[in-house]
Design a protein around this motif. Structure first.
Motif, PDB file in Angstrom:
ATOM      1  N   ARG A   1      -6.305  11.696   3.820  1.00 18.41           N
ATOM      2  CA  ARG A   1      -5.883  12.208   2.518  1.00 18.41           C
ATOM      3  C   ARG A   1      -7.073  12.340   1.573  1.00 18.41           C
ATOM      4  O   ARG A   1      -7.219  13.330   0.855  1.00 18.41           O
ATOM      5  N   LEU A   2      -7.955  11.327   1.590  1.00 20.33           N
ATOM      6  CA  LEU A   2      -9.130  11.387   0.719  1.00 20.33           C
ATOM      7  C   LEU A   2     -10.064  12.504   1.156  1.00 20.33           C
ATOM      8  O   LEU A   2     -10.637  13.221   0.330  1.00 20.33           O
TER       9      LEU A   2
ATOM     10  N   LEU B   1      -4.934   7.227   5.037  1.00 25.95           N
ATOM     11  CA  LEU B   1      -5.518   7.288   3.695  1.00 25.95           C
ATOM     12  C   LEU B   1      -6.846   8.039   3.720  1.00 25.95           C
ATOM     13  O   LEU B   1      -7.144   8.822   2.814  1.00 25.95           O
TER      14      LEU B   1
ATOM     15  N   ARG C   1      -6.951   9.422  -7.811  1.00 24.55           N
ATOM     16  CA  ARG C   1      -7.295   8.078  -8.244  1.00 24.55           C
ATOM     17  C   ARG C   1      -6.412   7.027  -7.562  1.00 24.55           C
ATOM     18  O   ARG C   1      -6.859   5.955  -7.214  1.00 24.55           O
TER      19      ARG C   1
ATOM     20  N   MET D   1      -6.438  -1.769   0.100  1.00 23.00           N
ATOM     21  CA  MET D   1      -6.322  -2.088   1.517  1.00 23.00           C
ATOM     22  C   MET D   1      -7.556  -2.836   1.998  1.00 23.00           C
ATOM     23  O   MET D   1      -7.450  -3.809   2.737  1.00 23.00           O
ATOM     24  N   ILE D   2      -8.751  -2.376   1.577  1.00 23.81           N
ATOM     25  CA  ILE D   2      -9.976  -3.013   2.065  1.00 23.81           C
ATOM     26  C   ILE D   2      -9.988  -4.483   1.660  1.00 23.81           C
ATOM     27  O   ILE D   2     -10.200  -5.379   2.485  1.00 23.81           O
TER      28      ILE D   2
ATOM     29  N   CYS E   1       0.845  -1.191   0.000  1.00 23.80           N
ATOM     30  CA  CYS E   1       0.000   0.000   0.000  1.00 23.80           C
ATOM     31  C   CYS E   1       0.884   1.246   0.000  1.00 23.80           C
ATOM     32  O   CYS E   1       0.567   2.239  -0.648  1.00 23.80           O
TER      33      CYS E   1
ATOM     34  N   MET F   1       0.464   4.206  -2.661  1.00 25.18           N
ATOM     35  CA  MET F   1      -0.100   5.517  -2.331  1.00 25.18           C
ATOM     36  C   MET F   1       0.925   6.631  -2.417  1.00 25.18           C
ATOM     37  O   MET F   1       0.584   7.799  -2.247  1.00 25.18           O
TER      38      MET F   1
ATOM     39  N   ALA G   1      -5.604   2.873  -3.484  1.00 20.97           N
ATOM     40  CA  ALA G   1      -4.931   2.332  -2.302  1.00 20.97           C
ATOM     41  C   ALA G   1      -5.949   1.940  -1.250  1.00 20.97           C
ATOM     42  O   ALA G   1      -5.817   0.895  -0.610  1.00 20.97           O
ATOM     43  N   VAL G   2      -7.005   2.764  -1.087  1.00 16.57           N
ATOM     44  CA  VAL G   2      -8.037   2.425  -0.097  1.00 16.57           C
ATOM     45  C   VAL G   2      -8.722   1.115  -0.489  1.00 16.57           C
ATOM     46  O   VAL G   2      -8.905   0.221   0.344  1.00 16.57           O
ATOM     47  N   ARG G   3      -9.094   0.999  -1.739  1.00 15.84           N
ATOM     48  CA  ARG G   3      -9.779  -0.235  -2.159  1.00 15.84           C
ATOM     49  C   ARG G   3      -8.851  -1.439  -2.020  1.00 15.84           C
ATOM     50  O   ARG G   3      -9.271  -2.513  -1.591  1.00 15.84           O
TER      51      ARG G   3
ATOM     52  N   ASP H   1      -7.721  -0.649 -10.917  1.00 15.40           N
ATOM     53  CA  ASP H   1      -7.381   0.631 -10.307  1.00 15.40           C
ATOM     54  C   ASP H   1      -5.988   0.594  -9.711  1.00 15.40           C
ATOM     55  O   ASP H   1      -5.182   1.498  -9.892  1.00 15.40           O
TER      56      ASP H   1
ATOM     57  N   THR I   1      -4.870   7.331  -4.576  1.00 11.78           N
ATOM     58  CA  THR I   1      -5.239   7.196  -3.163  1.00 11.78           C
ATOM     59  C   THR I   1      -6.479   6.335  -3.029  1.00 11.78           C
ATOM     60  O   THR I   1      -6.569   5.460  -2.163  1.00 11.78           O
ATOM     61  N   LEU I   2      -7.432   6.576  -3.910  1.00 10.33           N
ATOM     62  CA  LEU I   2      -8.659   5.779  -3.898  1.00 10.33           C
ATOM     63  C   LEU I   2      -8.344   4.310  -4.157  1.00 10.33           C
ATOM     64  O   LEU I   2      -8.858   3.411  -3.477  1.00 10.33           O
TER      65      LEU I   2
END
Lengths: 496, 127
Positions: free
Chosen positions: B102-103, B99, A159, A168-169, A149, A153, A164-166, A240, A161-162
């Motif tokens: 940041r978002l 994160l 895009r 991570m989830i 991650c 990130m 990276a969130v997905r 992504d 960062t988003l």
């Protein structure tokens, strides 16, 4: 105990040390340190591999003088050494080849942290290859996730960062399930070391008691690692993640990180449950079916994608499907194919991502196939590298992709009932692969749409030239002279 | 059946909590609630693990008064594993929160679906 047996642990400690040092270094120094580290880790693992091939016994390395079943162990074998060396090499090549984009995408002040995260990715890959303890495996899965991650990130656009969130989830869901699986197994057997677990599992399986908890634990572990490595239907984070990361990270994530999880899964199949129990449990059919679905679904999504990077990312989903299909076919031949395909994909996909990034730069930063038209004329080396990678993924003879497809088909012939579906899936997926890679290749090698754009070739960085050449030569060499690699892998599997 | 359920009440509760956290992490659009779900999920796993090591009527595995008979103590290994797991989940939570910050700085919302729509629009404008 021979001196060589100390090397894996030494490599891991070295990686951790370099990660700490990198966090206070200047970016250029950190980059050099990471490259040196990758080289050192590769050479040490190669030395270990040669020692093993010259008659060294595959052994368990006891840590901290606590004998089993209490202590922690490292297991040293041919497969482990080979894949650690290959992973270190590929990581180094990704860093070298993606240099231009790294300089552009990364914040100058934070670049050294990027290399620290890469060192941590390397240590987690090493540990996943070598560990003989299930809980250590879990801890390094999480370290790998956090580091992965981190390298994702570090490119600070929305895009990414988003993504990276997905990422991570999905990773956290996967590792949560994996941990629950370990706890179930621990509750039933009371062990965490793989050899002890295997003894206990085989005894329990033969006596017929605790079947349900054993199966639940196995399913949880398989599903957890499947989600983390992007098995269908959990591949939706891939486009992504790989598509918007900086190309070096995309190469590392698609080529290496997901493979580390699959290697751990293979260790679980071989060392925790044993092939006999695993292939009697029926879970392999689950992997087989979802692998085939992934091959088809990944390719169909790739066909519908106009963004070159996302297309390559969807193609990764299809390739992961191949690997799982191989594991699902049969113990010896199928897993040999899966191991070889791990190597194929790890050597090919980073090269394709790096080439695509070079081509995109050559076309002025476009990502769509339309804007990339004719880009291969501006950067011949990247064009050639992309073409070689694409042919490899299609599986043209003389490439590694062909050998893996041959191995899967061969495994299917030995497995009886799975012959027809495997061959059909291979044929269909090859057609689909050809379709979308050819579409990209034709676009790239076509005459540029806009003649006003300068057609002088781009000046290619030396580091990219080196990386692309090593990837290309390694691919062709293993593709044409596959036999030594195959005998190495099957020899490794015997003592895995 | 019911007796089995009663004797396995802690694992059952742990699995229920795990499922609760799991579905929140997977399905809830709000990022902070996702992180809460993640923590419930991890904690449920630790509850299960801790209950495995506990043996009723025994002491914590710390030697006092020179009593070295292992049958007087509970199993310390699961507790060690839980400690390791807590460290992992703390660092993962920290990363997720970073994160999220940041978002939020960029899109001024915590709703992942809305952020996704905005990011797509943003990219459409770029091209």
């Amino acid at each position: 105990m021979n001196f060589a047996c100390n090397l894996p642990l030494f490599c891991m400690v070295l990686c951790l040390l370099c990660a700490v040092i990198s966090s206070v270094l200047h970016s250029t120094a950190a980059r050099r340190l990471t490259l040196c580290l990758a080289g050192a880790v590769m050479s040490m693992n190669l030395y270990l591999l040669i020692w093993l091939l010259r008659g060294g016994q595959s052994t368990s390395y006891m840590m901290g003088h606590y004998p089993h079943p209490w202590g922690n162990e490292i297991r040293i074998g041919i497969v482990e050494a080979l894949f650690s060396a290959a992973f270190a090499l590929i990581l180094g090549l990704c860093v070298a080849g993606g240099r231009t984009q790294l300089l552009r995408d990364l914040n100058e002040k934070k670049t050294n942290l990027y290399y620290a995260a890469l060192d941590l990715v390397l240590v987690s890959l090493q540990a996943l290859c070598y560990t003989n303890d299930l809980f250590t495996g879990y801890v390094f899965i999480e370290i790998g996730t956090i580091a992965a991650c981190g390298i994702l990130m570090i490119r600070q656009i929305g895009r990414t960062t988003l993504a990276a969130v997905r990422y991570m989830i999905f990773s956290l869901i996967g590792s949560g399930l994996f941990m629950l699986g370990i706890i179930f197994l621990y509750a039933v057997t009371g062990h965490l070391l793989m050899p002890n677990l295997r003894q206990a599992v085989e005894t329990l399986w033969d006596s017929g008691s605790y079947r349900l908890p054993l199966l639940t634990a196995l399913c949880l572990q398989v599903i957890g690692l499947g989600i983390k490595s992007g098995l269908f239907p959990f591949h939706f984070w891939m486009p992504d993640t790989y598509g918007y990361a900086t190309p070096a990270s995309a190469g590392v994530l698609s080529g290496l990180v997901s493979k580390g999880y699959i290697l751990l899964l293979l260790k679980i199949v071989y060392d925790v449950y044993g092939t006999r129990v695993f292939y009697a449990s029926g879970v392999q059919n689950l992997l087989y079916i979802f692998g085939i679905l992934g091959m088809i679904a990944g390719s169909v999504s790739a066909m519908r994608e106009d963004d070159l990077f996302r297309m390559i990312a969807y193609s990764s989903a299809a390739q992961i499907g191949y690997i799982y299909m191989g594991i699902g076919i049969s113990p010896a031949f199928g897993i040999l194919g899966a191991l070889f395909h791990i190597l194929t994909h790890a050597l090919t996909k980073p090269a394709i991502f790096l080439a695509a990034a070079q081509l995109s730069d050559a076309a002025g930063g476009g990502r769509d196939l339309e804007t990339l038209q004719g880009a291969a004329h501006r950067d011949h080396l990247a064009g050639a590298a992309f073409a070689l990678g694409a042919l490899n993924m299609i599986g043209l003879p003389m490439t590694m992709g062909f050998i893996s497809k041959y191995l899967f088909a061969d495994a299917a012939f030995h497995a009886g009932g799975k012959l027809i579906p495997t061959l059909l899936a291979l044929a269909l997926s090859t057609i689909l692969n050809t379709f979308y890679f050819m579409r990209a290749l034709i676009r790239l090698f076509n005459r540029p749409l806009d003649s006003a754009v300068e057609r002088v070739p781009m000046r290619t960085q030396v580091s990219y030239t080196v990386a692309a050449s090593v990837f290309g030569v390694a691919n062709l060499a293993i593709g044409i002279f596959a036999q030594p690699m195959l005998s190495l892998l099957s020899q490794g599997l015997e003592q895995f | 059946m019911l007796e089995n359920l009663w004797s396995n009440r802690i694992p059952c509760a742990a699995v229920l909590l795990f499922a609760l956290g799991f579905s929140t992490l997977l399905l809830h659009p709000n990022l902070i609630k996702k992180i809460i779900g993640l923590n419930i999920m991890d904690t449920a796993a630790y509850l299960f693990l801790t209950s495995l090591g506990y043996i009723p009527g025994r002491l914590a595995p710390i030697i006092v008064n020179g009593d070295t008979d292992p049958s007087h103590y509970v199993n310390p290994l699961p507790a060690g594993l839980v400690l390791t797991g807590i460290v992992v989940s703390v660092s993962v939570t920290a990363l997720m929160l970073a994160l999220t910050i940041r978002l939020y700085d960029r899109y001024h919302t915590l709703d992942l679906d809305k952020i996704y729509m905005m990011a797509r629009q943003e990219q459409g404008e770029l091209q």
